[in-house]
Design a protein around this motif. Structure first.
Motif, mmCIF file in Angstrom:
data_model
loop_
_atom_site.group_PDB
_atom_site.id
_atom_site.type_symbol
_atom_site.label_atom_id
_atom_site.label_comp_id
_atom_site.label_asym_id
_atom_site.label_seq_id
_atom_site.Cartn_x
_atom_site.Cartn_y
_atom_site.Cartn_z
ATOM 1 N N ARG A 92 11.141 5.673 23.233
ATOM 2 C CA ARG A 92 12.377 4.895 23.324
ATOM 3 C C ARG A 92 13.566 5.656 22.731
ATOM 4 O O ARG A 92 14.680 5.594 23.265
ATOM 5 C CB ARG A 92 12.198 3.552 22.621
ATOM 6 C CG ARG A 92 11.278 2.601 23.394
ATOM 7 C CD ARG A 92 11.163 1.252 22.740
ATOM 8 N NE ARG A 92 10.354 0.343 23.550
ATOM 9 C CZ ARG A 92 9.267 -0.294 23.111
ATOM 10 N NH1 ARG A 92 8.884 -0.141 21.843
ATOM 11 N NH2 ARG A 92 8.581 -1.085 23.904
ATOM 12 N N ARG A 93 13.326 6.373 21.638
ATOM 13 C CA ARG A 93 14.420 7.140 21.035
ATOM 14 C C ARG A 93 14.842 8.288 21.950
ATOM 15 O O ARG A 93 16.035 8.606 22.057
ATOM 16 C CB ARG A 93 14.000 7.661 19.658
ATOM 17 C CG ARG A 93 13.995 6.564 18.584
ATOM 18 C CD ARG A 93 13.570 7.094 17.238
ATOM 19 N NE ARG A 93 14.438 8.167 16.765
ATOM 20 C CZ ARG A 93 14.233 8.845 15.631
ATOM 21 N NH1 ARG A 93 13.184 8.526 14.858
ATOM 22 N NH2 ARG A 93 15.058 9.788 15.255
ATOM 23 N N GLU A 94 13.866 8.918 22.590
ATOM 24 C CA GLU A 94 14.223 9.993 23.515
ATOM 25 C C GLU A 94 14.965 9.429 24.725
ATOM 26 O O GLU A 94 15.911 10.048 25.227
ATOM 27 C CB GLU A 94 12.986 10.772 23.934
ATOM 28 C CG GLU A 94 12.377 11.598 22.801
ATOM 29 C CD GLU A 94 11.481 12.710 23.293
ATOM 30 O OE1 GLU A 94 11.179 12.755 24.497
ATOM 31 O OE2 GLU A 94 11.089 13.548 22.451
ATOM 32 N N ALA A 95 14.532 8.256 25.212
ATOM 33 C CA ALA A 95 15.225 7.620 26.335
ATOM 34 C C ALA A 95 16.664 7.277 25.959
ATOM 35 O O ALA A 95 17.594 7.458 26.757
ATOM 36 C CB ALA A 95 14.475 6.361 26.768
ATOM 37 N N LEU B 194 10.001 15.133 10.648
ATOM 38 C CA LEU B 194 10.612 16.145 9.786
ATOM 39 C C LEU B 194 11.986 16.568 10.287
ATOM 40 O O LEU B 194 12.704 17.290 9.593
ATOM 41 C CB LEU B 194 9.699 17.372 9.697
ATOM 42 C CG LEU B 194 8.280 17.126 9.161
ATOM 43 C CD1 LEU B 194 7.456 18.414 9.234
ATOM 44 C CD2 LEU B 194 8.334 16.608 7.729
ATOM 45 N N GLY B 195 12.313 16.141 11.512
ATOM 46 C CA GLY B 195 13.599 16.543 12.086
ATOM 47 C C GLY B 195 13.644 17.996 12.479
ATOM 48 O O GLY B 195 14.727 18.566 12.622
ATOM 49 N N LEU B 196 12.473 18.620 12.693
ATOM 50 C CA LEU B 196 12.413 20.057 12.937
ATOM 51 C C LEU B 196 11.885 20.421 14.322
ATOM 52 O O LEU B 196 12.451 21.284 14.991
ATOM 53 C CB LEU B 196 11.541 20.734 11.863
ATOM 54 C CG LEU B 196 12.012 20.577 10.413
ATOM 55 C CD1 LEU B 196 10.990 21.183 9.459
ATOM 56 C CD2 LEU B 196 13.375 21.237 10.231
ATOM 57 N N ALA B 197 10.784 19.802 14.750
ATOM 58 C CA ALA B 197 10.159 20.186 16.018
ATOM 59 C C ALA B 197 11.079 19.846 17.190
ATOM 60 O O ALA B 197 11.556 18.705 17.296
ATOM 61 C CB ALA B 197 8.813 19.485 16.181
ATOM 62 N N PRO B 198 11.370 20.813 18.067
ATOM 63 C CA PRO B 198 12.199 20.525 19.246
ATOM 64 C C PRO B 198 11.545 19.450 20.101
ATOM 65 O O PRO B 198 10.478 19.663 20.679
ATOM 66 C CB PRO B 198 12.264 21.871 19.981
ATOM 67 C CG PRO B 198 11.969 22.897 18.924
ATOM 68 C CD PRO B 198 10.977 22.241 18.006
ATOM 69 N N THR B 199 12.148 18.301 20.164
ATOM 70 C CA THR B 199 11.606 17.170 20.930
ATOM 71 C C THR B 199 12.719 16.533 21.754
ATOM 72 O O THR B 199 12.788 16.718 22.963
ATOM 73 C CB THR B 199 10.979 16.129 19.976
ATOM 74 O OG1 THR B 199 11.896 15.875 18.885
ATOM 75 C CG2 THR B 199 9.666 16.638 19.393
ATOM 76 N N THR B 200 13.608 15.842 21.076
ATOM 77 C CA THR B 200 14.708 15.189 21.780
ATOM 78 C C THR B 200 15.579 16.206 22.510
ATOM 79 O O THR B 200 16.000 15.973 23.651
ATOM 80 C CB THR B 200 15.579 14.394 20.781
ATOM 81 O OG1 THR B 200 14.730 13.616 19.948
ATOM 82 C CG2 THR B 200 16.540 13.489 21.514
ATOM 83 N N THR B 201 15.853 17.325 21.863
ATOM 84 C CA THR B 201 16.737 18.325 22.468
ATOM 85 C C THR B 201 16.109 18.961 23.703
ATOM 86 O O THR B 201 16.796 19.186 24.710
ATOM 87 C CB THR B 201 17.094 19.418 21.453
ATOM 88 O OG1 THR B 201 15.884 19.968 20.901
ATOM 89 C CG2 THR B 201 17.950 18.861 20.335
ATOM 90 N N THR B 202 14.809 19.254 23.656
ATOM 91 C CA THR B 202 14.170 19.868 24.822
ATOM 92 C C THR B 202 14.058 18.861 25.963
ATOM 93 O O THR B 202 14.192 19.226 27.134
ATOM 94 C CB THR B 202 12.780 20.420 24.456
ATOM 95 O OG1 THR B 202 12.024 19.420 23.755
ATOM 96 C CG2 THR B 202 12.895 21.654 23.587
ATOM 97 N N THR B 203 13.834 17.595 25.631
ATOM 98 C CA THR B 203 13.809 16.556 26.666
ATOM 99 C C THR B 203 15.167 16.468 27.354
ATOM 100 O O THR B 203 15.259 16.367 28.584
ATOM 101 C CB THR B 203 13.448 15.196 26.052
ATOM 102 O OG1 THR B 203 12.143 15.264 25.481
ATOM 103 C CG2 THR B 203 13.467 14.092 27.097
ATOM 104 N N ALA B 204 16.235 16.528 26.560
ATOM 105 C CA ALA B 204 17.585 16.451 27.109
ATOM 106 C C ALA B 204 17.889 17.659 27.996
ATOM 107 O O ALA B 204 18.476 17.521 29.078
ATOM 108 C CB ALA B 204 18.604 16.356 25.977
#
Length: 344
Positions: free
Chosen positions: A31-34, A166-176
């Motif tokens: 949901r946060r990534e969406a 941790l706010g470190l692993a590329p997750t939201t940014t790579t999804t975007a």
């Protein structure tokens, strides 16, 4: 119960007890990534339209490059571009700095992916490409970064917070980045007028190919097939078959309304005639006409043809258009060659 089984049961119960929290967290991540994608969509401006127009006008490649997780996203973006009609390759930055930059040519678009906009390897590449007529585009989270300042075109995803605890692993940014790459590829595809038939040419394999490739793409058109009329001399029929480029010794018999009556098979004629010494050169073709093959429509899929051939032992199918006009033949051999290509 043994001590080992008891320990496993206790561990299983403890694991199950933690599932509700894990499930809640998994849903939160998605949901946060969406939600982040919504913000990227709102931030998007005309820069993506300018980049799409330039790509449509250039004869060159879109060369996509990034470091780490961005490199993996870049490979996917490049693959999506290529499969939807835009020539594209992915380029490893380290390889580029040691000779592979020669793959980038005049007229190409260099699309860099860097959330920070400060990736050192990409900065070195951009400095080198400034000497060439190459458009430099960037997908980044920082529109004020050094790479953004050097680029001709910037697609800004904004300062997104990674969903990693941790706010470190590329997750939201790579999804975007991946979603933005999809958006770019698809608006180009639609402006290009890329059709289902074009898509089938680039996706001949697997179930996708079977569902997209049509019988009309595989059939032998009537113009290339030996065609005779009832009452034709048998000797003339054999000459017509022999002169054909490749119809496997088969001619089609049509009536005056261009409806298929049946087939003439050179091997059947030879067997029935009892060899060349007993061949009746004055005979007519009519006694040797075989029944017409099963029919299939030209807009049917490869899967449809496979099913029909599976129900009979014939070597060919009669292909008709939506007006029920005979327009060609589909051979089992051609279909088998296509099926072999689908498996590779």
């Amino acid at each position: 119960m043994s001590s080992e089984n008891h320990a496993n049961a206790v561990h299983s119960n403890e694991s199950c007890a933690g599932w509700p929290r894990m499930l809640a967290r998994a849903r939160e991540v998605i949901r946060r990534e969406a939600k982040a994608l919504e913000s990227v969509a709102d931030r998007l401006d005309e820069q993506i339209c300018k980049l799409a127009d330039h790509i449509l006008l250039t004869p060159g490649f879109v060369v996509v490059s990034g470091v780490g997780k961005s490199a993996l996203v870049g490979e996917k973006i490049s693959a999506t571009l290529a499969s939807t009609g835009t020539r594209s390759i992915s380029l490893d930055p380290l390889d580029a700095l040691h000779g592979s930059l020669g793959r980038v040519s005049s007229g190409d678009v260099f699309l860099a992916l860097s959330n920070s906009g400060e990736t050192d390897e990409l900065r070195q590449i951009v400095r080198a490409l400034k000497e060439q007529p190459v458009l430099i585009a960037l997908i980044t989270g920082r529109a004020d970064s050094s790479l953004a300042q050097a680029a001709h075109n910037v697609l800004d995803i904004g300062p997104l917070q990674e969903v990693c605890a941790l706010g470190l692993a590329p997750t939201t940014t790579t999804t975007a980045m991946m979603a933005l790459g999809d958006a770019l590829a698809l608006i180009i595809q639609e402006r290009r007028g890329f059709t289902r038939r074009d898509f089938a040419r680039f996706h001949p394999g697997g179930s996708l190919g079977r569902n997209l490739v049509r019988v009309r793409d595989l059939m032998r058109p009537v113009e290339t097939i030996p065609v005779v009329r009832p009452g034709t001399a048998l000797a003339q029929v054999l000459v017509i078959i022999c002169r054909a480029t490749d119809c496997s010794g088969v001619a089609v018999v049509l009536d005056n309304n261009e409806k298929i009556i049946g087939l003439i098979d050179s091997e059947t004629i030879a067997v029935d005639a009892g060899g060349a010494q007993h061949f009746n050169w004055e005979a007519r073709v009519d006694p040797y006409i075989l029944p017409p093959p099963d029919r299939i429509y030209d807009d049917a899929t490869v899967s449809d043809a496979i099913q029909i051939f599976g129900r009979n032992s014939g070597a060919v199918l009669s292909v008709e258009d939506t007006s029920n006009r005979f327009i060609g033949l589909l051979s089992r051999r051609d279909l088998d060659e296509q099926r072999n290509a689908l498996r590779t």
